[in-house]
Design a protein around this motif. Structure first.
Motif, PDB file in Angstrom:
ATOM      1  N   ASP A   1      22.459  -5.703   0.537  1.00 41.58           N
ATOM      2  CA  ASP A   1      22.955  -5.010  -0.663  1.00 41.58           C
ATOM      3  C   ASP A   1      23.536  -3.672  -0.227  1.00 41.58           C
ATOM      4  OD1 ASP A   1      23.442  -3.873  -3.083  1.00 41.58           O
ATOM      5  OD2 ASP A   1      21.413  -4.097  -3.870  1.00 41.58           O
TER       6      ASP A   1
ATOM      7  N   LYS B   1      26.587  -2.732  -1.404  1.00 36.43           N
ATOM      8  CA  LYS B   1      27.527  -2.361  -2.482  1.00 36.43           C
ATOM      9  C   LYS B   1      28.810  -1.768  -1.891  1.00 36.43           C
ATOM     10  CE  LYS B   1      24.168  -1.991  -6.146  1.00 36.43           C
ATOM     11  NZ  LYS B   1      22.911  -1.968  -5.362  1.00 36.43           N
TER      12      LYS B   1
ATOM     13  N   GLN C   1      12.052  -2.199 -13.833  1.00 32.11           N
ATOM     14  CA  GLN C   1      13.092  -1.748 -14.773  1.00 32.11           C
ATOM     15  C   GLN C   1      12.889  -2.312 -16.179  1.00 32.11           C
ATOM     16  OE1 GLN C   1      17.246  -1.435 -13.158  1.00 32.11           O
ATOM     17  NE2 GLN C   1      16.361  -2.468 -11.395  1.00 32.11           N
TER      18      GLN C   1
ATOM     19  N   GLY D   1      11.873  -6.107  -6.910  1.00 29.35           N
ATOM     20  CA  GLY D   1      11.549  -5.202  -5.817  1.00 29.35           C
ATOM     21  C   GLY D   1      10.200  -4.545  -6.003  1.00 29.35           C
ATOM     22  N   ARG D   2      10.217  -3.382  -6.666  1.00 32.14           N
ATOM     23  CA  ARG D   2       9.006  -2.566  -6.731  1.00 32.14           C
ATOM     24  C   ARG D   2       7.792  -3.284  -7.261  1.00 32.14           C
ATOM     25  NH1 ARG D   2      12.053   2.132  -9.839  1.00 32.14           N
ATOM     26  NH2 ARG D   2      13.352   0.292 -10.283  1.00 32.14           N
TER      27      ARG D   2
HETATM   28  P1  XMP Z   1      13.443  -3.109  -8.532  1.00 32.74           P
HETATM   29  O1  XMP Z   1      12.513  -2.293  -7.726  1.00 32.74           O
HETATM   30  O2  XMP Z   1      14.011  -2.385  -9.720  1.00 32.74           O
HETATM   31  O3  XMP Z   1      14.654  -3.385  -7.530  1.00 32.74           O
HETATM   32  O4  XMP Z   1      12.894  -4.460  -8.901  1.00 32.74           O
HETATM   33  C1  XMP Z   1      15.903  -3.860  -7.928  1.00 32.74           C
HETATM   34  C2  XMP Z   1      16.774  -3.966  -6.721  1.00 32.74           C
HETATM   35  O5  XMP Z   1      18.072  -4.368  -7.109  1.00 32.74           O
HETATM   36  C3  XMP Z   1      19.020  -3.344  -6.812  1.00 32.74           C
HETATM   37  N1  XMP Z   1      19.828  -3.252  -8.000  1.00 32.74           N
HETATM   38  C4  XMP Z   1      21.080  -3.667  -8.087  1.00 32.74           C
HETATM   39  N2  XMP Z   1      21.893  -4.162  -7.166  1.00 32.74           N
HETATM   40  N3  XMP Z   1      23.567  -4.363  -8.822  1.00 32.74           N
HETATM   41  C5  XMP Z   1      23.161  -4.499  -7.544  1.00 32.74           C
HETATM   42  O6  XMP Z   1      23.958  -4.936  -6.707  1.00 32.74           O
HETATM   43  C6  XMP Z   1      22.784  -3.875  -9.777  1.00 32.74           C
HETATM   44  O7  XMP Z   1      23.141  -3.799 -10.928  1.00 32.74           O
HETATM   45  C7  XMP Z   1      21.490  -3.488  -9.383  1.00 32.74           C
HETATM   46  N4  XMP Z   1      20.465  -2.981 -10.080  1.00 32.74           N
HETATM   47  C8  XMP Z   1      19.457  -2.862  -9.202  1.00 32.74           C
HETATM   48  C9  XMP Z   1      18.247  -2.092  -6.531  1.00 32.74           C
HETATM   49  O8  XMP Z   1      18.921  -1.276  -5.604  1.00 32.74           O
HETATM   50  C10 XMP Z   1      16.986  -2.680  -5.964  1.00 32.74           C
HETATM   51  O9  XMP Z   1      17.183  -3.040  -4.607  1.00 32.74           O
END
Ligand code: XMP
Length: 216
Positions: free
Chosen positions: A59, A61, A172, A192-193
């Motif tokens: 990831d 981005k 989230q 993730g978390r």
């Molecule tokens: P959590 O800890 O919130 O982690 O469960 C979420 C993970 O996803 C990534 N993240 C995103 N990656 N587009 C992305 O490409 C998104 O809209 C997005 N929202 C969250 C975040 O960095 C973490 O790794």
């Protein structure tokens, strides 16, 4: 079954390897981003691939001009199975990554609308256009938010058969039950978390896997 992708955003190598070992029975894929790579180095991706034998998505981005995107994709896709990029930088920038991915039989996943609250400012207004671009370019996946199921549904309707990778469950506050009514078998939720920060990452991953198995 909807698949479980672990977002491995820890910043300690040993902790990362430990979590991978503990959870690998229950996860389908691992997402590695800047926190772990910057805290260690890019070779961590190779190490985790060899340890887990799971699909590994970086990831990063990626959002640069085509020639720089190409370099980032080449380096990343030596080890990872796929890479996440932004589409707002335009078609040529995404295509540059797709060219490298195709040569190596790897995946390109494009962000549409992000999952955090701030995404409504600038990304939400263009997210449907980004989803249309993803479809036009035939990317391998799009990222769309579990935090806004109505938007997830709309984006899924636009991209059709393209796989969705959806963050926002757990920390989230996304509603898994609602999200699973929208997602289909080749889609993923990203967690993730609420796995890696939990008292037992193994039990937490198991709990999510069981919910996915039972379609909640
Ligand atoms: P959590 O800890 O919130 O982690 O469960 C979420 C993970 O996803 C990534 N993240 C995103 N990656 N587009 C992305 O490409 C998104 O809209 C997005 N929202 C969250 C975040 O960095 C973490 O790794």
């Amino acid at each position: 079954m909807v698949k479980l992708m672990l977002a491995l955003d820890v910043m300690d190598k040993n902790k990362a390897l430990e979590i991978v070992k503990e959870t690998s029975e229950y996860i389908d894929a691992i997402k590695i981003g800047y926190p772990l790579v910057l805290a260690t180095d890019l070779k961590i991706v190779k190490e985790i691939k060899e340890l887990s034998n799971k699909e590994i998505i970086c990831d990063f981005k990626v959002a640069d001009i085509p020639s720089t995107n190409e370099k980032i994709a080449k380096l990343t896709l030596q080890y990872a199975d796929g890479i996440i990029c932004h589409g707002f930088v335009g078609e040529d920038s995404v295509k540059a990554i797709q060219n490298i991915a195709k040569e190596n039989n790897k995946k390109v996943i494009m962000v549409t609308e992000m999952s955090h609250p701030g995404a409504v400012m600038f990304m939400q207004p263009i997210a449907n256009e980004l989803a249309k671009l993803a479809k036009k370019l035939g990317v391998d996946g799009v990222v769309a938010p579990s935090t806004r199921p109505e938007r997830l549904k709309e984006i899924k309707e636009i991209v059709g058969e393209i796989s969705i990778i959806s963050p926002g469950i757990g920390a989230q506050g996304g509603d898994l039950e609602k999200v699973l009514r929208i997602l289909s078998n080749d889609d993923y939720i990203i967690v993730g978390r609420s796995i890696y920060n939990s008292e037992s990452p193994k039990e937490s991953a198991k709990m999510y896997k069981e919910k996915l198995k039972n379609n909640f």
